[in-house]
Design a protein around this motif. Sequence first.
Motif, mmCIF file in Angstrom:
data_model
loop_
_atom_site.group_PDB
_atom_site.id
_atom_site.type_symbol
_atom_site.label_atom_id
_atom_site.label_comp_id
_atom_site.label_asym_id
_atom_site.label_seq_id
_atom_site.Cartn_x
_atom_site.Cartn_y
_atom_site.Cartn_z
ATOM 1 N N LYS A 1 0.820 -1.208 0.000
ATOM 2 C CA LYS A 1 0.000 0.000 0.000
ATOM 3 C C LYS A 1 0.859 1.265 0.000
ATOM 4 C CE LYS A 1 -3.603 -0.224 2.508
ATOM 5 N NZ LYS A 1 -4.525 -0.263 3.678
ATOM 6 N N LYS A 2 1.990 1.232 0.700
ATOM 7 C CA LYS A 2 2.830 2.422 0.857
ATOM 8 C C LYS A 2 3.814 2.629 -0.287
ATOM 9 C CE LYS A 2 2.685 2.549 5.916
ATOM 10 N NZ LYS A 2 3.498 2.486 7.159
ATOM 11 N N ASN A 3 3.962 1.648 -1.165
ATOM 12 C CA ASN A 3 4.920 1.749 -2.265
ATOM 13 C C ASN A 3 4.242 1.478 -3.598
ATOM 14 O OD1 ASN A 3 7.784 1.869 -0.826
ATOM 15 N ND2 ASN A 3 6.563 0.332 0.268
ATOM 16 N N ARG A 4 4.914 1.848 -4.683
ATOM 17 C CA ARG A 4 4.389 1.628 -6.027
ATOM 18 C C ARG A 4 5.082 0.407 -6.634
ATOM 19 N NH1 ARG A 4 6.215 4.994 -9.250
ATOM 20 N NH2 ARG A 4 7.621 6.171 -7.886
ATOM 21 N N PHE A 5 4.377 -0.731 -6.597
ATOM 22 C CA PHE A 5 4.897 -1.962 -7.172
ATOM 23 C C PHE A 5 4.265 -2.194 -8.541
ATOM 24 C CE2 PHE A 5 5.766 -2.804 -2.697
ATOM 25 C CZ PHE A 5 7.001 -3.444 -2.751
ATOM 26 N N SER A 6 5.046 -2.728 -9.438
ATOM 27 C CA SER A 6 4.522 -3.108 -10.754
ATOM 28 C C SER A 6 5.338 -4.266 -11.310
ATOM 29 C CB SER A 6 4.549 -1.927 -11.729
ATOM 30 O OG SER A 6 5.886 -1.504 -11.959
ATOM 31 N N CYS A 7 4.747 -4.994 -12.228
ATOM 32 C CA CYS A 7 5.423 -6.107 -12.893
ATOM 33 C C CYS A 7 5.618 -5.734 -14.367
ATOM 34 C CB CYS A 7 4.597 -7.388 -12.776
ATOM 35 S SG CYS A 7 5.296 -8.791 -13.682
ATOM 36 N N VAL A 8 6.846 -5.868 -14.839
ATOM 37 C CA VAL A 8 7.177 -5.514 -16.223
ATOM 38 C C VAL A 8 7.580 -6.786 -16.978
ATOM 39 C CG1 VAL A 8 8.647 -4.162 -17.747
ATOM 40 C CG2 VAL A 8 7.934 -3.223 -15.531
ATOM 41 N N VAL A 9 6.866 -7.089 -18.043
ATOM 42 C CA VAL A 9 7.144 -8.277 -18.854
ATOM 43 C C VAL A 9 7.630 -7.834 -20.233
ATOM 44 C CG1 VAL A 9 6.177 -10.353 -19.898
ATOM 45 C CG2 VAL A 9 5.415 -9.625 -17.616
ATOM 46 N N GLU A 10 8.827 -8.289 -20.598
ATOM 47 C CA GLU A 10 9.406 -7.958 -21.906
ATOM 48 C C GLU A 10 9.409 -9.197 -22.792
ATOM 49 O OE1 GLU A 10 13.058 -5.615 -21.828
ATOM 50 O OE2 GLU A 10 12.777 -5.352 -19.670
ATOM 51 N N HIS A 11 8.927 -9.013 -24.027
ATOM 52 C CA HIS A 11 8.842 -10.131 -24.970
ATOM 53 C C HIS A 11 8.991 -9.611 -26.388
ATOM 54 C CE1 HIS A 11 6.619 -13.095 -27.528
ATOM 55 N NE2 HIS A 11 7.310 -13.946 -26.797
ATOM 56 N N GLN A 12 10.014 -10.087 -27.090
ATOM 57 C CA GLN A 12 10.244 -9.715 -28.487
ATOM 58 C C GLN A 12 10.282 -8.198 -28.684
ATOM 59 O OE1 GLN A 12 10.610 -12.260 -31.246
ATOM 60 N NE2 GLN A 12 11.231 -13.118 -29.276
ATOM 61 N N GLY A 13 10.955 -7.514 -27.776
ATOM 62 C CA GLY A 13 11.118 -6.071 -27.893
ATOM 63 C C GLY A 13 9.943 -5.247 -27.422
ATOM 64 N N LYS A 14 8.861 -5.906 -26.993
ATOM 65 C CA LYS A 14 7.688 -5.200 -26.485
ATOM 66 C C LYS A 14 7.599 -5.344 -24.968
ATOM 67 C CE LYS A 14 5.008 -5.814 -30.746
ATOM 68 N NZ LYS A 14 3.736 -6.315 -31.335
ATOM 69 N N THR A 15 7.054 -4.331 -24.317
ATOM 70 C CA THR A 15 6.967 -4.330 -22.863
ATOM 71 C C THR A 15 5.519 -4.178 -22.415
ATOM 72 O OG1 THR A 15 9.171 -3.347 -22.651
ATOM 73 C CG2 THR A 15 7.724 -3.191 -20.735
ATOM 74 N N VAL A 16 5.136 -5.020 -21.449
ATOM 75 C CA VAL A 16 3.801 -4.931 -20.843
ATOM 76 C C VAL A 16 3.993 -4.706 -19.348
ATOM 77 C CG1 VAL A 16 1.610 -6.088 -20.429
ATOM 78 C CG2 VAL A 16 2.850 -6.509 -22.562
ATOM 79 N N THR A 17 3.331 -3.692 -18.819
ATOM 80 C CA THR A 17 3.436 -3.371 -17.391
ATOM 81 C C THR A 17 2.073 -3.527 -16.734
ATOM 82 O OG1 THR A 17 5.215 -1.777 -17.809
ATOM 83 C CG2 THR A 17 4.077 -1.614 -15.691
#
Length: 358
Positions: free
Chosen positions: A266-282
Amino acid sequence: MQSVALLLIGIQLVYAGKHSLQYFYTATSGLPNFPQFVSVGLVDEQPFTYYDSNIRRETPRQDWMAKSEGDDYWERQTQILTGTEQSFKNNINVVKERFNQTGGVHILQEMYGCEWDDQTGETDGFRQEGYDGEDFLSLDLKDKRWISPVQQGFPSAQKLNNYRANLEGNKHYFSTVCIEWLKKYLEYGKSSLQKTVSPQVSLLQKDPSSPVTCHATGFYPSGVTITWMKNGQEHHEDVDLGELLPNEDGTFQRTSTIRVTPDEWKKNRFSCVVEHQGKTVTEKKIRTNKETSVPIAIIVGAVTAVTAVILLVVIGVAGFMVYRKKKGFKPVKPSDDSSSQRSTNTLISSGSGSSTSS
C-alpha cells in the motif's frame, strides 16, 4: 509424484537466432493410470511429435508436421519408439535394483537434442538422464565420455566409455545428423515457428496476506523477461521466478511471485514488467477471483498441476520440468544411417545397442 509435478543443408531461413531440436523420454514405475513410457519431440520448444505406451504410435502434434511427412515416416518412427519403450521399461527396473528399490513411484527421464545458431553457425548437442529428479548419467561431448555423479550410475558410464566407436558416433550424430534434421523441421514449420504472440499479463493474489503473482501467458516464442519494479527501481528481494511452462496451444506461460506485506504494498508503487520480443507490458493492478474467469489458485499452482493440464500433448515435457534443473543423462548410441533423425538408445544394464530413434 514429485518428478511428474528435452538435412537440407543450405536452406535459407528467414528467421534468425538460436534454434533447438529436443526429445524427452519419460519412463514411470508405480504410477496407475499413467503411461509407462512417453516420448515428446520439440522444435524451438514447440511440441511436434508424440508417442506413449498406451497409444503405441508416433503421431504429429503440429499441422505442418502432419502435412510434411507421409505414412512411411510415422510407421518407421513408431517401430523405433516401440523398441525404445521396451528399453526404458527394462532400464527403470535395472536402476531400481541398483538403488535397492522395489515398490513406490519412480521416474526415469532422458533429454537429448541439439542447438543451432543460424547467425553464427554455432552448434551444440546434449544428452542427459535423471532418475527420481536427480542426475544419473550425462554425456560430455567435448571430452567424449560418460559421467555419473552417483555410484549407481558408475557401471553404465564405465561400460559405455569402453565403446569408443559409440562415443565417436554420438559426436557425429549431434554435430551433423541432428542439426540437419533440425533445419529440415524448421523449414517444415517456418510459417508457424516464425509467429510472434504477445503475452497476457495479470497480477494475481489469493487474499491480501498472500504473495502476489505476476502471470504472463499465451506468448510465443518462449523468451520472456519478468521484472518487479518498486517505486520505479528494479526490485529483486523476496522474488521467486517460476519455470517456463507450455500451454496446450503451443504458447507458453511463466510466473514471478513477490512476497510483500499488505502495508508495504500500500505504501509503495509496485509493478510487474514483462518484456517479450522487444515489447513491454506493465501491470500494476491486482486482480481478484471475481475479476478473472480463471481461478487464481489454479494459476498460482500451475507448476505442480502442469501434468494434468497438458497430459495429452506434452506429458513428457511436464514430467521433465522438476528434473530439468539438475541435468542427468542416458546412455545412447547413434544410428549409422545418416538419414535417421534420432539416435540409438543403449541399455543401462548391458551397454549394448538396442534400438534406433530419431
